[in-house]
Motif scaffolding. Structure first.
Motif, PDB file in Angstrom:
ATOM      1  N   ASP A   1       6.431 -15.048   0.318  1.00 30.57           N
ATOM      2  CA  ASP A   1       5.977 -14.370  -0.910  1.00 30.57           C
ATOM      3  C   ASP A   1       4.475 -14.600  -1.097  1.00 30.57           C
TER       4      ASP A   1
ATOM      5  N   SER B   1       2.488 -13.153  -3.447  1.00 29.91           N
ATOM      6  CA  SER B   1       2.051 -12.581  -4.730  1.00 29.91           C
ATOM      7  C   SER B   1       1.036 -13.459  -5.447  1.00 29.91           C
TER       8      SER B   1
ATOM      9  N   SER C   1       4.417  -8.365  -4.727  1.00 33.53           N
ATOM     10  CA  SER C   1       5.103  -7.404  -5.600  1.00 33.53           C
ATOM     11  C   SER C   1       4.340  -6.074  -5.559  1.00 33.53           C
TER      12      SER C   1
ATOM     13  N   GLU D   1       3.315  -4.352  -7.934  1.00 31.80           N
ATOM     14  CA  GLU D   1       2.238  -4.375  -8.939  1.00 31.80           C
ATOM     15  C   GLU D   1       0.983  -5.045  -8.377  1.00 31.80           C
ATOM     16  N   ARG D   2       1.179  -6.180  -7.684  1.00 31.69           N
ATOM     17  CA  ARG D   2       0.033  -6.892  -7.106  1.00 31.69           C
ATOM     18  C   ARG D   2      -0.600  -6.047  -5.999  1.00 31.69           C
TER      19      ARG D   2
END
Ligand code: S3P
Length: 176
Positions: A155, A157, A106, A108-109
């Protein structure tokens, strides 16, 4: 696991972290492309950018990518640099020689990981958090057309704890 597996994706998406953990679990050979370039050049990525320039780094990166071949019949995991797939011919080379997995975390990560490790990356040095967030959005969008040619999207994340890394390795091995 069999053949060559290339991990691609934006800086900070966890290519090196996941690649190392996959190699530790499976015993498969692992190469971090930035490290292989550093060994070939005898200096760090930041030093190559500073003293020889980004173009020189990109040429070394492309040459090193092409030199990587697993021992006959064995598997190998390669963690690419964030810009590796964007050089002309690089995606074609990887798709022809193995499977390409795009690690997506993501925003944010990605921002959090890069805030903590800005200084090792010449493209990010000295950026404020605000500038970095804008840079990530812009550069990821520009690179999307290259990354999106990957065979598989994964993914990434969940790589911030030992447990998350373990779970991600199991999940990766179940789909590869
Ligand atoms: C770059 C990513 C870096 C490294 C160099 C340039 C990029 O690798 O190759 O600083 O253009 O995205 P990581 O993705 O492993 O940080």
């Amino acid at each position: 696991m069999h053949g060559l597996i290339y991990l691609i994706g934006f800086m900070g998406c966890g290519k090196t972290t996941l690649g190392r953990a996959l190699a530790a679990r499976t015993g498969v050979a692992f190469v971090d492309l930035d490290e292989a370039v550093e060994q070939a050049a005898g200096m760090s990525v930041a030093e190559i950018f500073d003293s020889l320039g980004e173009d020189h780094f990109r040429r070394l990166e492309a040459e090193t990518l092409r030199s990587l071949t697993p021992p006959q019949g064995e598997a190998m995991i390669v963690a690419c640099g964030g810009g590796t797939p964007c050089r002309a011919g690089a995606m074609e080379h990887m798709l022809a020689h193995g499977r390409v997995v795009w690690l997506k975390a993501s925003p944010e990560r990605t921002l959090q990981r890069l805030l903590d490790a800005r200084d090792q990356r010449p493209l990010l040095r000295g950026m404020s958090a605000e500038t970095l967030a804008a840079y990530i959005a812009e550069a990821e969008a520009a690179r999307h057309r290259h990354y999106s040619r990957a065979n598989i999207i994964f993914d990434s994340s969940n790589l911030d704890t030992a447990e998350g890394i373990d779970q991600s390795v199991s999940q990766f091995l179940s789909i590869i």
